[in-house]
Design an enzyme around this catalytic site. Structure first.
Site, PDB file in Angstrom:
ATOM      1  CE1 TYR A   1       0.268   7.639  -6.561  1.00 38.36           C
ATOM      2  CE2 TYR A   1      -1.482   7.834  -8.188  1.00 38.36           C
ATOM      3  CZ  TYR A   1      -1.030   7.432  -6.938  1.00 38.36           C
ATOM      4  OH  TYR A   1      -1.903   6.808  -6.070  1.00 38.36           O
TER       5      TYR A   1
ATOM      6  CG  ASN B   1      -1.618   1.292   1.482  1.00 37.11           C
ATOM      7  OD1 ASN B   1      -2.612   1.609   0.855  1.00 37.11           O
ATOM      8  ND2 ASN B   1      -1.088   2.074   2.424  1.00 37.11           N
TER       9      ASN B   1
ATOM     10  CE  LYS C   1       0.150   3.986  -6.781  1.00 36.67           C
ATOM     11  NZ  LYS C   1       0.394   3.041  -5.664  1.00 36.67           N
TER      12      LYS C   1
ATOM     13  CB  SER D   1      -3.927   4.824  -8.773  1.00 33.03           C
ATOM     14  OG  SER D   1      -4.610   6.046  -8.965  1.00 33.03           O
TER      15      SER D   1
END
Length: 246
Positions: A154, A89, A158, A141
């Site tokens: 990011y 996580n 992901k 995500s």
């Protein structure tokens, strides 16, 4: 209770979604290893959960530091004898548009969000293989599925986590290990709460359910994938996004 007798290690467990997962798993009877870089917050949250009667152990963890990971895993095994569930996580953001993005920030996000997932899983999966059982849940995500303005680094990590999940599902399924991912949408965390109200309202309007997710919404998805209820769910990316961009 769905996780009695199970031991779960949750990275990034001292804050936000990770903390909600620690709380949710503890409520369902798991022995929870709260692994996080933030010692002060982690120790405080560990104490609060212990006061509620839950079996929680905080261990400082830097997912980029392989020696630290090895020590963390060894302490977890020494304490509980096994790790049944791994929730990858931990994650960070360093947002900027491509032309303004600092290469240092690009690399930092890759280190934590992608290499960190590799590091933790590579350290823990041998113990699962020895037992012939395990649940690995990786955090992707919606940004990794659809892309997102200002999140080159990011979104790349992901999206890559989805690739890791699919690959590890092929490698470990025959050895009794389920590997899945969760792709959260806009979720109320400390980072989001600091945004201007206008931006938050725009985020809500993009969601079919017209609200942002809560950390507990995501933790419930983790719980499902960690429980026996999902024993035949494998190599899947579970979208928990309120119906964004359907």
């Amino acid at each position: 209770m769905r996780l009695v007798g199970k031991t779960a290690l949750i990275t990034g467990g001292a804050n936000g979604i990770g903390l909600a997962a620690c709380e949710r798993f503890a409520e369902e009877g798991a022995q929870v290893i709260m692994a996080d870089f933030d010692v002060v917050t982690g120790k405080a949250q560990e104490q609060l959960l212990k006061e509620q009667g839950f079996d929680v152990l905080f261990i400082q963890l830097d997912v980029v530091n392989r020696e630290n990971i090895r020590s963390c895993v060894e302490l977890a095994i020494e304490t509980y004898g096994k790790i049944d569930i791994l929730i990858n996580n931990a994650g960070i953001t360093r947002d900027a548009t491509l032309v303004k993005m600092d290469p240092v920030d690009f690399a930092a996000v890759l280190d934590v969000n992608l290499t960190g997932v590799f590091n933790c899983t590579q350290a823990i999966v041998p113990y699962m293989l020895d037992k012939g059982y395990g649940k690995i849940i990786n955090t992707s995500s919606v940004s990794g599925i659809y892309g997102n303005f200002g999140q080159t680094n990011y979104a790349a990590t992901k999206a890559a986590v989805v690739g890791l999940t699919k690959t590890w599902a092929k490698e470990f399924g025959r050895r009794g290990i389920n590997v899945n991912a969760v792709a959260p949408g806009f979720t109320v965390t400390s980072m989001v709460s600091k945004m201007p109200e206008k931006v938050i309202e725009q985020m809500k309007s993009a969601v079919s359910l017209q609200r942002l997710g809560t950390p507990r919404d995501i933790a419930n998805a983790y719980l499902y994938l960690a429980s026996e209820e999902s024993d035949y769910v494998h190599g899947h990316v579970l979208h928990v996004d309120g119906g964004i961009l359907m």
